[in-house]
Design an enzyme around this catalytic site. Structure first.
Site, mmCIF file in Angstrom:
data_model
loop_
_atom_site.group_PDB
_atom_site.id
_atom_site.type_symbol
_atom_site.label_atom_id
_atom_site.label_comp_id
_atom_site.label_asym_id
_atom_site.label_seq_id
_atom_site.Cartn_x
_atom_site.Cartn_y
_atom_site.Cartn_z
ATOM 1 N N ASP A 162 0.887 -1.330 -0.172
ATOM 2 C CA ASP A 162 0.009 0.035 -0.210
ATOM 3 C C ASP A 162 0.845 1.236 0.000
ATOM 4 O OD1 ASP A 162 -1.725 2.059 0.368
ATOM 5 O OD2 ASP A 162 -2.800 1.176 1.949
ATOM 6 N N ASN A 187 3.224 4.085 -12.020
ATOM 7 C CA ASN A 187 1.852 4.204 -12.514
ATOM 8 C C ASN A 187 0.984 4.343 -11.751
ATOM 9 O OD1 ASN A 187 -0.145 3.547 -14.714
ATOM 10 N ND2 ASN A 187 -0.348 1.739 -13.369
ATOM 11 N N TYR A 232 -6.182 16.379 -8.312
ATOM 12 C CA TYR A 232 -5.761 15.549 -9.087
ATOM 13 C C TYR A 232 -4.917 16.125 -10.405
ATOM 14 C CZ TYR A 232 -5.487 11.700 -12.827
ATOM 15 O OH TYR A 232 -4.988 10.894 -13.526
ATOM 16 N N LYS A 256 -0.709 15.660 -11.477
ATOM 17 C CA LYS A 256 -0.253 15.236 -12.479
ATOM 18 C C LYS A 256 0.483 16.297 -13.186
ATOM 19 C CE LYS A 256 -1.725 11.158 -12.323
ATOM 20 N NZ LYS A 256 -0.996 10.005 -12.366
#
Ligand SMILES: NC(=O)c1ccc[n+]([C@@H]2O[C@H](COP(=O)([O-])OP(=O)(O)OC[C@H]3O[C@@H](n4cnc5c(N)ncnc54)[C@H](OP(=O)(O)O)[C@@H]3O)[C@@H](O)[C@H]2O)c1
Length: 260
Positions: free
Chosen positions: A64, A87, A152, A156
């Site tokens: 985890d 990823n 989010y 990125k």
């Protein structure tokens, strides 16, 4: 230059979606995938399927990445490694004020902190091998402010910027760094993040095929490209955005991400 035959490839988030496809694709090239995610049973199924198709025995590490000790153990457990594909990622849709603080923190930890920690921890091993690469998975969300998907998108944007800087730093070490920036792709991402697909216009326009996305990313890594944006439409939209004021981009992005 990536020499796949016998290479050890660490893939986080390998129990589904793009990570699972990465595992199959590198095994087809003769590499040994090291599969990392939380769901051990799913990882075992992926490993079994790869073995049945290629004869290669992937390694499985249940981990985890939200847990600091688990991340540290992962880095020490990996041993030699030639290619990293950090990823694993997660991102729920919702206004900043509506999502829980915990959701924001988990995105920051999984999408940024775990990536930096795993790459930083394994970089000395990669440098010693002098023939490997790192394939980061960002998103087209990295290129714009994303109302309703703010944290989010920002995680990125961090990955894209960090990866491109790291790529320059590693030029003399013969380590290729590529960032893959897919648009919406048909994986378990939307399910995991509880995103109602019908309510998000950007998703209603159609999803990319995960296998094609993964092949584009690996080809980019093989060709030493810094950035890969799969699909003509997504490449066009990313280019066009450069000539439009950020305020306008934010408004359009908010609409397409279901912001009322
Ligand atoms: N699908 C898209 O539209 C899209 C577009 C652009 C970029 N991306 C990026 O692509 C990457 C892969 O996502 P996907 O689309 O393949 O989604 P997915 O099918 O939901 O896969 C996410 C993977 O991350 C793993 N993961 C989640 N939380 C984890 C944790 N705490 N520790 C370890 N592993 C964890 C999941 O495995 P477990 O649940 O077993 O832990 C799963 O294997 C992500 O970075 C995502 O941001 C996706």
């Amino acid at each position: 230059m990536i020499q796949w035959q016998g290479a050890r490839v660490l893939i986080t988030g390998a129990s589904s979606g793009l990570g699972e496809q990465f595992a199959h694709a590198v095994a087809r090239r003769g590499a040994i995938p090291i599969l990392v995610a939380r769901r051990q049973t799913r990882l075992a199924e992926v490993a079994q399927a790869i073995h049945a198709r290629t004869g290669i025995h992937p390694e499985v590490i249940a981990c985890d990445l939200l847990i600091p000790q688990a991340r540290a153990e992962l880095v020490t457990r990996v041993g030699t490694v030639d290619v990293l594909i950090p990823n694993a990622g997660w991102g729920p849709v919702g206004r900043v004020a509506t999502l829980s603080l915990r959701a924001h923190q988990e995105m920051l930890t999984l999408n940024i902190e775990a990536v930096v920690e795993v790459v930083h921890g394994l970089l000395p091993l990669l440098k010693r091998r002098r023939q490997g690469g790192i394939l980061f998975v960002a998103s087209t969300a990295a290129f714009q402010p994303c109302p309703n998907f703010a944290t989010y998108g920002a995680t990125k944007a961090f990955i894209l910027s960090w990866a491109q800087a790291l790529g320059q730093e590693l030029r003399k070490d013969d380590i290729t760094v590529t960032t893959l920036c897919p648009g919406a792709t048909a994986t378990e991402f939307f399910q995991a993040a509880n995103i109602p697909r019908k309510r998000i216009p950007a998703l209603a326009r159609g999803l990319l095929d995960p296998e094609a996305v993964v092949e584009a990313g690996l080809r980019g890594l093989e060709q030493g490209r810094a950035l890969v944006i799969p699909g003509m439409r997504h490449r066009f939209l990313v280019q066009v955005q450069r000539f439009v004021p950020r305020r306008v981009i934010a408004w359009v992005a908010g609409r397409s991400l279901g912001l009322k």
